[in-house]
Write a protein that holds these residues in place. Sequence first.
Motif, short mmCIF file in Angstrom:
data_model
loop_
_atom_site.label_atom_id
_atom_site.label_comp_id
_atom_site.label_asym_id
_atom_site.label_seq_id
_atom_site.Cartn_x
_atom_site.Cartn_y
_atom_site.Cartn_z
N LYS A 1 18.81 97.71 60.99
CA LYS A 1 17.86 96.95 60.50
C LYS A 1 17.39 97.65 59.12
N THR A 2 17.17 96.60 58.08
CA THR A 2 17.01 97.48 56.76
C THR A 2 15.47 98.18 56.90
N THR A 3 15.05 98.90 55.95
CA THR A 3 13.62 99.37 55.95
C THR A 3 12.73 98.40 55.56
N LYS A 4 13.06 97.30 54.51
CA LYS A 4 12.14 96.48 54.31
C LYS A 4 11.89 95.41 55.28
N ARG A 5 13.07 95.28 56.12
CA ARG A 5 12.71 94.30 57.36
C ARG A 5 11.75 94.84 58.25
N LYS A 6 12.22 96.15 58.77
CA LYS A 6 11.43 97.00 59.65
C LYS A 6 9.76 96.86 59.28
N ARG A 7 9.76 96.94 57.93
CA ARG A 7 8.23 97.23 57.44
C ARG A 7 7.51 96.00 57.72
N SER A 8 8.24 94.97 57.16
CA SER A 8 7.58 93.45 57.57
C SER A 8 7.33 93.07 58.90
N LEU A 9 8.05 93.90 59.88
CA LEU A 9 7.92 93.59 61.22
C LEU A 9 6.70 94.19 61.68
N ARG A 10 6.09 95.18 61.14
CA ARG A 10 4.95 95.87 61.51
C ARG A 10 3.66 95.08 61.34
#
Length: 65
Positions: free
Chosen positions: A36-45
């Motif tokens: 998973k991309t960093t951007k995706r993981k950040r938005s999942l928080r």
Amino acid sequence: MPKIKTNRGAAKRFRKTGTGKIRRNKAYTSHILTKKTTKRKRSLRQSVIVAKSDTKNISKLVPYL
């Protein structure tokens, strides 16, 4: 009239905001995070407001929220 039992699984997953809306956390954050991309993981928080169509059912599961 007896008290209504709270669904304990739902009680751990949802909480109420100051205005009375129900908030939930996003899924897909527990494992297989390398692809998973960093951007995706950040938005999942971020937590989100539960959809209007689901609010009634969640209120029944957690009546004293």
